[in-house]
Design a protein around this motif. Structure first.
Motif, PDB file in Angstrom:
ATOM      1  N   GLU A 214      38.185  13.735   2.224  1.00 42.34           N
ATOM      2  CA  GLU A 214      39.362  14.159   1.465  1.00 42.34           C
ATOM      3  C   GLU A 214      40.636  13.546   2.037  1.00 42.34           C
ATOM      4  O   GLU A 214      41.519  13.105   1.289  1.00 42.34           O
ATOM      5  N   GLN A 215      40.744  13.509   3.347  1.00 40.99           N
ATOM      6  CA  GLN A 215      41.930  12.937   3.961  1.00 40.99           C
ATOM      7  C   GLN A 215      42.043  11.449   3.645  1.00 40.99           C
ATOM      8  O   GLN A 215      43.139  10.952   3.339  1.00 40.99           O
ATOM      9  N   ALA A 216      40.931  10.726   3.709  1.00 41.63           N
ATOM     10  CA  ALA A 216      40.954   9.291   3.432  1.00 41.63           C
ATOM     11  C   ALA A 216      41.372   9.026   1.985  1.00 41.63           C
ATOM     12  O   ALA A 216      42.161   8.112   1.711  1.00 41.63           O
TER      13      ALA A 216
ATOM     14  N   ASP B   4      36.273  16.931   5.453  1.00 41.03           N
ATOM     15  CA  ASP B   4      37.696  16.768   5.737  1.00 41.03           C
ATOM     16  C   ASP B   4      38.079  15.294   5.857  1.00 41.03           C
ATOM     17  O   ASP B   4      39.139  14.866   5.383  1.00 41.03           O
ATOM     18  N   LYS B   5      37.206  14.497   6.481  1.00 46.88           N
ATOM     19  CA  LYS B   5      37.504  13.067   6.633  1.00 46.88           C
ATOM     20  C   LYS B   5      37.570  12.363   5.282  1.00 46.88           C
ATOM     21  O   LYS B   5      38.445  11.518   5.057  1.00 46.88           O
TER      22      LYS B   5
ATOM     23  N   ARG C 223      43.228  10.988   0.029  1.00 49.41           N
ATOM     24  CA  ARG C 223      44.656  11.307  -0.105  1.00 49.41           C
ATOM     25  C   ARG C 223      45.529  10.213   0.517  1.00 49.41           C
ATOM     26  O   ARG C 223      46.543   9.794  -0.067  1.00 49.41           O
ATOM     27  N   GLU C 224      45.120   9.730   1.682  1.00 50.31           N
ATOM     28  CA  GLU C 224      45.931   8.724   2.368  1.00 50.31           C
ATOM     29  C   GLU C 224      45.956   7.402   1.609  1.00 50.31           C
ATOM     30  O   GLU C 224      47.016   6.750   1.530  1.00 50.31           O
TER      31      GLU C 224
END
Length: 900
Positions: A803-805, A800-801, A807-808
């Protein structure tokens, strides 16, 4: 071995004293050795044949020097050195800005750091200053250790996904019960995760000192200036007062067969047999190198003949570890699904340990010597490789061993090689099978240290290679010197004669054939035809072809599929015409031996079987199939693993012959050569070989128009795989002649390419979540259809970390845009990388051949350089916002997500 004695603090840089002179020591075969008063050894390997410089520093410290609880410490230092010093806190960004191709490696006996770049005095001076600074002033800080820890763990997890790598580690650990060679260089997880920072700093201060290091500069540089800079930057470092610990552990003779079994999910059966051998400096070591070729080479080796050709195994291998202390020979076999493991194990052991009953022949020895010496020669003639290659010889005891081992291979006698086989390749020296009692156990020779200085007393260096004139790798000069022509068959040619070290030539030949309709259903057949071209002709058998290539000091690599086949050639001035004639025979007269086809089918099936369990392969295959509109049989169709296996099984020899007869010819071919050659002789050889060989059918490039890619997110569970992967895909409506080409190239570089990209700095450097994260654009030269791709590897719990990084960071670059500073830095870096690329003869040859096909010259490269140099922030931001649509991406993850 106790604690670490005599530690000294890092020394600040200061003005060098007059005594800090660089003293010449000796010159051997074109390599000059110098010494600084503080103990630093300097090797200069000048070579102006191509406009690049490679700088390498080797520290005599590897996992062999680690104490209890310190495993992985040398490797951790390799990572942390790139975390910077007070004067250079962002090392990778500096490398990227200067267009460096840089890295570091850690091994059993040494650690090295190297960089290659387009020859430039400013770059050379800066990198020398950084190496000197990093030697004594690196942070080695707790905050950097904490952020890098996840990256190092991710590197461990990446290796944990490879059964062959883990089996190697287990085999070595079983072979070495006392010596540190049995400890994996990456270290034990508990040691790495719990490393004590003061202890790591002490390890750094102990071993990262000038008297424990060798600096190597190879390629194009000014000798006087380089020595002046070495004296300036390294001469300011004080000679340490500490004494390095004396390492005296030697592994005792093995006194019985040993075994290790690894059980994990997925993959195919694999066998590995290890035997203790002497240190690299020992006179008998050269014989072990030759024995590894006699046994493990394909197709000439005994294991290939006994296991692969008889359908006992899919492939075999053989290698030696030439080390400071007694090393290892590793021999093994990869099995395909369904092959009998017990039979393969028995056959492998019987072949390896049957040397007494079936002595080595003179032909086997001569063939092994030719192959080994050819590989050595190719490495020594490349200034970007030789500087790094010397690292291992330095770690073995003396850099001149690089030449001494060559001489010993060349002078090896049949009786001595047979003697070494009889002493070493015996059951009691084997790590593989079950224990077997014996009344009269044999023992290998007792391990002994080698007096390297004594061994080198009889060494007589050969004459150094002649100086090579400098070459200007600018687009204009490349076009000016390139000779273009067309043969009667229709083949287009481009020749670029230029000086090279050792008369090396790199050449590329591509044949193109077929069209969208005629190639339907031929994907696997076309691939196998290309793979079998060098496995036999109507005039030469498989081994005869290999022997001929070795005699010609030539390497040939053939690859292809539906629509094209490409031959890469690496040869020498005198041998290139004969090499071309041989390639012509391979292309025109393949015999397609049935036994080789069966071997190829087994190997492919084994490879597919391993990919079925690999997270990266599973995700790549799924994304390739997602949104693919082409039916089964179309060459653009993305096949499932089952479809690949079905196609592999269905191929027969008659299909191969029919495909070759229907499609192969030189009417739509491109040939290029770069290096030291006689242009007229090359043209004549090419004309004689394939100049009249016309294609039997027309060629029309298979179109690849833009098709919709539906947004999606795929998730795959892969049990027992400790390394997870993330990937995303998009299709951009542009090609490499589009007005946005330069802007998108630069924007992608800032987003996800290199050591100064947004994704790298956040996910790798700041948060330490991934060992490798990147984005790329696969530029199409025809249709406006270029795939944008992104990927990252990570520990499954960090999914999750990561993928989130990603995307951000993409959202941030689209919302806020790139900065003027990023654009200017990326311009400098990209232009430097492009100059470095044009200095590589193999790349030049490939590009010349591609340009013939695309009807381009290097003027196009110059235009791209100019477009990159002229870019503005507004243009880059506009292109990124126009083409990157995150809500339209197809993405996926694969790994062992136990808690998801």
């Amino acid at each position: 071995m106790g604690g670490l004695p005599g530690l000294v603090a890092a020394q600040p840089h200061a003005t060098p004293t007059p005594s800090a002179t660089v003293q010449p020591v000796q010159t051997v075969e074109g390599i000059s050795e110098y010494r600084l008063p503080n103990g630093l050894q300097v090797l200069l390997v000048p070579d102006d044949s191509k406009p690049t410089t490679t700088v390498n520093v080797t520290y005599r410290v590897g996992s062999r020097m680690e104490n209890y609880g310190e495993t992985g410490m040398a490797h951790l230092l390799e990572h942390l050195l790139f975390k910077g010093t007070p004067t250079t806190p962002n090392v990778w960004a500096e490398f990227t800005k200067r267009g460096f191709r840089a890295n570091g490696t850690t091994w059993l006996d040494r650690t090295n750091y190297f960089a290659s770049f387009a020859a430039n005095e400013d770059n050379l001076q800066w990198y020398l200053s950084w190496l000197a600074d990093a030697m004594v002033n690196s942070f080695i800080a707790r905050k950097d250790l904490d952020s890098e820890m996840t990256v190092v763990r991710n590197e461990m997890e990446m290796g944990e996904n490879s059964p062959s790598r883990i089996l190697y580690e287990k085999t070595m650990a079983t072979m070495y019960q006392w010596h540190n060679y049995g400890k994996s260089t990456i270290g034990a997880r508990a040691d790495v995760e719990n490393v004590d920072i003061p202890r790591l700093q002490a390890f750094y201060r102990l071993y990262y000192q000038p008297d424990n290091a060798t600096l190597i500069v190879s390629g194009r540089f000014d000798t006087a200036k380089t020595l002046q800079w070495v004296r300036k930057f390294f001469g300011a470092i004080a000679k340490p007062k500490r004494e390095l610990p004396s390492l005296y552990t030697l592994e005792p003779p093995q006194d019985g067969e040993r075994a290790v079994t690894l059980r994990r999910v997925g993959g195919s059966p694999l066998l590995m047999a290890g035997y203790h051998i002497p240190p690299a400096a020992h006179p008998d070591y050269a014989a072990t190198e030759l024995l590894a070729i006699v046994l493990g080479d394909s197709p000439s080796g005994r294991l290939h003949a006994r296991l692969v050709e008889r359908n006992v195994a899919a492939s075999v291998f053989g290698d030696t570890l030439g080390l400071h202390d007694p090393g290892a020979m590793l021999l093994g076999a990869q099995l395909a699904p369904g092959q009998d493991f017990e039979r393969a194990r028995g056959e492998l052991v019987a072949v390896v340990e049957g040397m007494a009953q079936q002595p080595i022949t003179a032909d086997e020895l001569q063939r092994a010597q030719a192959k080994w010496l050819k590989a050595w020669d190719l490495q020594f003639s490349n200034p970007e490789q030789v500087g790094v290659a010397l690292s291992d010889s330095i770690a073995q005891g003396d850099w001149r061993l690089f030449f001494l081992v060559r001489d010993r291979v060349k002078a090896a006698k049949l009786a001595d090689v047979q003697r070494v086989a009889a002493e070493r390749l015996i059951p009691t020296n084997r790590t593989l099978g079950a224990y077997l009692p014996t009344e009269k156990p044999q023992r290998p020779p007792v391990p002994t240290r080698v007096d390297v200085a004594a061994e080198l007393k009889t060494f007589k260096p050969q004459a150094g290679q002649a100086t090579v004139a400098a070459f200007d790798a600018s687009p204009a000069n490349i076009d000016k010197l390139t000779q273009r022509f067309t043969l009667p068959s229709g083949l287009q040619g481009a020749l670029l004669p230029k000086p090279t070290r050792g008369g090396v030539v790199k050449a590329t030949l591509t044949l193109r054939f077929g069209d969208e309709k005629s190639l339907v259903g031929t994907t696997q057949v076309a691939s196998f035809v290309a793979a079998m071209l060098d496995k036999g002709t109507t005039q030469l058998g498989r081994q005869q072809i290999q022997d001929r290539l070795d005699a010609l000091r030539t390497e040939v690599a053939i690859g292809g599929g539906p629509g094209s086949v490409t031959v890469g050639i690496s040869s020498r001035r005198e041998q290139l015409p004969e090499a071309i004639a041989l390639v012509g025979q391979l292309l025109k007269e393949p015999s397609f031996p049935p036994a080789v086809l069966e071997e190829l089918q087994r190997q492919t099936a084994s490879s597919v079987q391993q990919r079925r369990d690999d997270p990266q392969a599973i995700l790549d295959n799924a994304l390739a199939r997602h949104g693919n509109p082409y039916p089964r049989g179309d060459v653009r169709h993305a096949r499932t693993f089952d479809e690949i296996l079905a196609d592999v099984k269905a191929v027969d020899v008659e299909q191969l012959r029919a495909f070759h007869k229907r499609f192969y010819g030189a009417s739509n071919a491109q040939f290029s050569a770069v290096g030291d050659f006689d242009a007229n002789a090359v043209k004549q050889a090419l004309d004689s070989a394939i100049g009249q060989w016309r294609s039997p059918s027309a060629f029309v490039r298979v179109p690849r128009p833009l098709t919709p890619l539906p947004p999606t997110r795929l998730v795959f569970q892969t049990p027992d795989k400790q390394n997870a992967v993330f990937a995303m895909r998009s299709r951009l409506p542009v090609n490499d002649t589009d007005a946005d080409y330069a802007s998108l190239t630069l924007g992608n570089f800032i987003l996800g390419r290199g050591g100064d990209s947004r994704l790298w700095k956040r996910i790798r450097e700041k948060e330490g979540l991934s060992y490798d994260v990147r984005t790329d654009i696969g530029w199409n030269s025809f249709e406006p259809n270029s795939p944008f791709e992104g990927s990252a590897i990570y520990a499954p719990q960090n999914r999750d970390k990561v993928e989130q990084a990603v995307r951000e960071e993409i959202a941030r670059v689209l919302k806020d845009g790139v900065t003027p500073q990023e654009v200017e830095a990326a311009k400098r870096a990209l232009l430097s990388f492009r100059r470095l690329s044009r200095a590589q003869d193999e790349t030049l040859a490939s590009t010349l051949a591609s340009n013939l096909y695309l009807n381009r010259t290097f003027a196009y490269s110059q235009q791209v350089d100019e477009a990159l140099a002229a870019l503005t922030v507004d243009k880059v931001n506009a292109a990124l916002r126009k083409h990157l649509k995150p809500d339209q991406f197809a993405s996926g993850v694969a790994g062992d997500f136990k808690d998801k």
